[in-house]
Each structure stands twice: as structure tokens, then as C-alpha cells.
Design a protein around this motif. Structure first.
Motif, mmCIF file in Angstrom:
data_model
loop_
_atom_site.group_PDB
_atom_site.id
_atom_site.type_symbol
_atom_site.label_atom_id
_atom_site.label_comp_id
_atom_site.label_asym_id
_atom_site.label_seq_id
_atom_site.Cartn_x
_atom_site.Cartn_y
_atom_site.Cartn_z
ATOM 1 N N HIS A 229 0.568 -44.810 36.461
ATOM 2 C CA HIS A 229 -0.878 -44.605 35.544
ATOM 3 C C HIS A 229 -0.920 -43.376 34.770
ATOM 4 N N TYR A 230 -1.755 -43.320 33.727
ATOM 5 C CA TYR A 230 -1.577 -42.181 32.872
ATOM 6 C C TYR A 230 -2.985 -41.755 32.487
ATOM 7 N N HIS A 231 -3.122 -40.129 32.284
ATOM 8 C CA HIS A 231 -4.544 -39.817 32.061
ATOM 9 C C HIS A 231 -4.137 -38.911 30.765
ATOM 10 N N THR A 232 -5.273 -38.745 29.913
ATOM 11 C CA THR A 232 -5.069 -37.981 28.476
ATOM 12 C C THR A 232 -6.034 -36.847 28.590
ATOM 13 N N ALA A 233 -5.842 -35.933 27.720
ATOM 14 C CA ALA A 233 -6.751 -34.675 27.369
ATOM 15 C C ALA A 233 -6.343 -33.989 26.345
ATOM 16 N N GLY A 234 -6.992 -33.046 25.732
ATOM 17 C CA GLY A 234 -6.409 -32.139 24.674
ATOM 18 C C GLY A 234 -5.691 -31.028 25.292
ATOM 19 N N GLY A 237 -7.373 -26.674 26.514
ATOM 20 C CA GLY A 237 -8.840 -26.689 26.663
ATOM 21 C C GLY A 237 -9.418 -28.184 27.409
ATOM 22 N N ARG A 238 -8.591 -28.779 27.676
ATOM 23 C CA ARG A 238 -9.017 -30.207 27.994
ATOM 24 C C ARG A 238 -10.399 -30.866 27.453
ATOM 25 N N HIS A 239 -10.205 -30.862 26.216
ATOM 26 C CA HIS A 239 -11.267 -31.544 25.281
ATOM 27 C C HIS A 239 -10.543 -32.425 24.247
ATOM 28 N N GLU A 240 -11.406 -32.926 23.355
ATOM 29 C CA GLU A 240 -11.065 -33.926 22.659
ATOM 30 C C GLU A 240 -9.590 -33.995 22.191
ATOM 31 N N ILE A 241 -8.880 -35.238 22.048
ATOM 32 C CA ILE A 241 -7.309 -35.532 21.794
ATOM 33 C C ILE A 241 -7.124 -35.586 20.346
ATOM 34 N N ASP A 242 -8.125 -34.945 19.555
ATOM 35 C CA ASP A 242 -7.947 -35.069 18.023
ATOM 36 C C ASP A 242 -7.027 -34.098 17.514
ATOM 37 N N ASP A 243 -7.076 -33.684 16.070
ATOM 38 C CA ASP A 243 -6.129 -32.795 15.571
ATOM 39 C C ASP A 243 -6.498 -31.304 15.922
ATOM 40 N N SER A 244 -7.319 -31.059 16.558
ATOM 41 C CA SER A 244 -7.712 -29.836 17.172
ATOM 42 C C SER A 244 -6.697 -29.248 18.179
ATOM 43 N N GLN A 245 -6.049 -30.215 18.911
ATOM 44 C CA GLN A 245 -5.080 -29.847 19.843
ATOM 45 C C GLN A 245 -3.682 -30.086 19.451
ATOM 46 N N GLU A 246 -2.610 -29.866 20.587
ATOM 47 C CA GLU A 246 -1.377 -29.636 20.001
ATOM 48 C C GLU A 246 -0.466 -31.021 20.319
ATOM 49 N N LEU A 247 -1.184 -32.051 20.977
ATOM 50 C CA LEU A 247 -0.400 -33.223 21.485
ATOM 51 C C LEU A 247 -0.573 -34.210 20.328
ATOM 52 N N PHE A 269 -10.588 -36.294 28.962
ATOM 53 C CA PHE A 269 -11.062 -35.026 28.320
ATOM 54 C C PHE A 269 -12.532 -34.739 28.599
ATOM 55 N N MET A 270 -12.945 -33.662 28.476
ATOM 56 C CA MET A 270 -14.311 -33.177 28.491
ATOM 57 C C MET A 270 -14.686 -32.969 27.166
ATOM 58 N N PRO A 271 -15.549 -33.801 26.433
ATOM 59 C CA PRO A 271 -16.039 -33.623 25.080
ATOM 60 C C PRO A 271 -16.742 -32.465 24.716
ATOM 61 N N LEU A 272 -16.349 -31.882 23.777
ATOM 62 C CA LEU A 272 -17.358 -30.896 23.152
ATOM 63 C C LEU A 272 -18.292 -31.210 22.072
ATOM 64 N N ALA A 273 -18.180 -32.529 21.640
ATOM 65 C CA ALA A 273 -18.932 -33.136 20.558
ATOM 66 C C ALA A 273 -20.527 -33.011 21.159
ATOM 67 N N ILE A 274 -21.405 -33.075 20.235
ATOM 68 C CA ILE A 274 -22.606 -33.216 20.660
ATOM 69 C C ILE A 274 -22.970 -34.819 20.646
ATOM 70 N N ASN A 275 -22.308 -35.817 20.076
ATOM 71 C CA ASN A 275 -22.229 -37.179 20.535
ATOM 72 C C ASN A 275 -21.120 -37.401 21.280
#
Length: 289
Positions: A229-234, A237-247, A269-275
Motif C-alpha cells: 500500500h502507498y501513502h502520499t504527502a508533500g 510540511g505534509r501539505h499539497e503534493i504540487d510544485d511547492s514541494q520536493e517530490l 496530505f493536510m491541505p493548506l488551500a482554502i478549498n
């Protein structure tokens, strides 16, 4: 609330989930004609979206286009079935994230809990049940591994008979889970080898292992047969997995898919986004290679 607190409260059945979202209101999710590709089986961890009730989360994942939720306990199985959602990783049998199989004193409670939960998971038609090594607390890695084998052997035969896979999650001990024993893929792999059962696997958390050892893609390609099984997070910080992080998750997903893996990849991941709902949709589509 930290993950260890959330999951412990889930196990105790005492977590109150506030209803913050009204699904009768309009949503800003993509009204896309593109369906998910099916190469990756997507899921989302329950605790990271605990601002929603379990019913609201079921509706959200259906709206995005996938059909699984991770870290669901038996009391919520009927709700998932109501909405046609699969429990891709079941929980509820643990004592806590820090009190696990590496300590002999925990074995009587864990053996009883897991024996019951194996039946609950199998009877519901699910497959995966999470477990944890626990903290070292003065126990050496070698002795902790031996203790895990002693305890897990008491339940693994039942898991094999019922078709349930016990999955031990790998955590980082640098930031989120100080003193946690199963903090490296190599230790977990040795445990898999010692148990010698296809019904014991590792939950390879990409976020945690990036912090502890990096070399994510090579580790997956080399050792995928031990990972169930696999889990993701950025990172960080453990936030969004977008281009704000290193993976770079698209490449990681391609590596996972190349191994022939047919299980689930759960967003944790624990989202920082308002939405936050939109953030989940974006993460799923990023991983939908």
C-alpha cells in the motif's frame, strides 16, 4: 490535530466530526469530461479530511471520480457501503501509534484486537488492516523485530485464512513520530522476510520515507513485492503534493505502476488551500498517470 491523536480517537470511537460542508450547495470541483485513467487506484485518508463527515467524504470522492477511503474503522463500514465506497485500508485494532507489536507487553491486547478485526474486515469484504511497530522506548531494533515476529505470528494464520493483509506503516522518526521503530524500509523488509507470509506487507508512506532515506523510486522498483500500500504527502510540511514541494509524484506513480501494482495509493496530505476539496481533486489528477 496530529495524526496519532486522530487515529487513537478513531480507535476509541470518540472522535466527533463536525459538519462543515453542505453538499447541497454548489461545488467548485472540475466539471471535466475526463474520467480518471484507471492506471492508479486512488484513495484518500479519512483523518486528513476530518472537517467532513464520513458521508460528506464519500460524496466528495464520488464527485471527483474515485471510490475508496483509507483508515476507516468498522463502525463506518455501513456508510461506505451505502455510497459504494471501498475501505482501502481498515483501522481500529491498534492500541495507539506508539504502543505496538515491538513490545511484548502489548501483545495480549493486540492479539485480541486484531483477531476480532480480521473477522470484521473480512466479513465486510475488505482486505487491508493497518498495524504499527510502536516506539522503541529502550528496545533495540533487533529485539523489537523479534518481538514483532512473536506477536504477529499469533494472528497471521487467521489473516491468511480470512484473506486479510496486515500492513505495517513506515513512519519518519525525525519530525512526526520521534522514537518510532519502523522508520526505515530496510527494517520493515527484514520483518517481512522473518514472517514469510504474503499476508503481511509494508505500507510504504512516500512522505515519511523521503524524510528518512530518500531514493523513493529506486526503493519502490527494488522492493515493491514487500509493499502492499502507498501513502502520499508533500515534503516538507505534509501539505499539497504540487510544485511547492520536493517530490515529483507523476514519476513516482509511473514507477509504482511499472511494478504491476494493483492496490491503492491514498492521498494523506493536510491541505493548506482554502478549498480543500479542490486540493484533493488536483492531487488525484496529478497522480492519475
Amino acid at each position: 490535530m496530529k495524526r496519532r491523536e486522530v487515529i487513537k480517537n478513531l480507535a476509541l470511537g470518540s472522535l466527533v466530526l463536525p459538519r462543515l460542508l453542505n453538499f447541497t450547495s454548489s461545488e467548485t470541483l472540475e466539471k471535466s469530461n475526463k474520467s480518471l485513467k484507471g492506471t492508479i487506484n486512488h484513495s484518500v485518508c479519512r483523518w486528513t479530511f476530518d472537517q467532513l463527515t464520513i458521508e460528506e467524504l464519500c460524496l466528495l470522492v464520488k464527485k471527483i471520480g474515485f471510490s475508496a477511503i483509507d483508515l476507516v474503522e468498522p463502525k463506518d463500514f455501513p456508510i461506505l457501503k451505502k455510497y459504494g465506497i471501498y475501505s482501502s485500508m481498515c483501522t481500529g485494532a491498534l492500541i495507539s501509534l506508539t504502543e505496538g507489536w515491538n513490545d511484548l507487553k502489548n501483545h495480549p491486547i493486540l492479539i485480541d484486537n486484531y483477531s476480532r478485526h480480521i473477522d470484521l474486515v473480512a466479513d465486510a469484504g475488505y482486505k487491508n488492516l493497518i498495524c504499527f511497530s510502536g516506539n522503541r522506548n529502550g528496545i533495540s531494533n533487533e529485539q523489537g523485530l523479534k518481538n514483532c515476529v512473536i506477536g504477529l505470528k499469533q494472528i497471521i494464520n487467521k489473516a491468511e485464512k480470512r484473506g486479510v493483509i496486515i500492513q505495517m506503516e513506515l513512519f519518519n522518526s525525525k519530525i512526526n513520530h520521534p522514537n518510532y521503530m519502523a522508520d526505515s524500509s530496510s527494517w520493515g523488509i527484514e520483518l517481512c522476510k522473518a514472517l514469510g507470509s504474503e499476508n503481511f506487507k509494508l505500507l510504504y508512506d512516500i512522505y515519511h520515507m523521503q524524510i528518512m532515506e530518500g531514493d523513493i523510486i529506486n526503493t519502490i522498483l527494488t522492493n515493491h513485492h514487500y509493499f502492499g500500500h502507498y501513502h502520499t504527502a508533500g515534503v516538507p510540511g505534509r501539505h499539497e503534493i504540487d510544485d511547492s514541494q520536493e517530490l515529483y509524484y507523476p514519476a513516482i506513480m509511473k514507477a509504482i505502476a511499472s511494478t504491476g501494482y494493483k492496490g491503492y495509493v491514498a492521498q494523506e496530505f493536510m491541505p493548506l488551500a482554502i478549498n480543500k476539496n479542490k486540493a484533493l481533486e488536483q492531487a488525484v489528477r496529478l497522480c492519475d498517470i
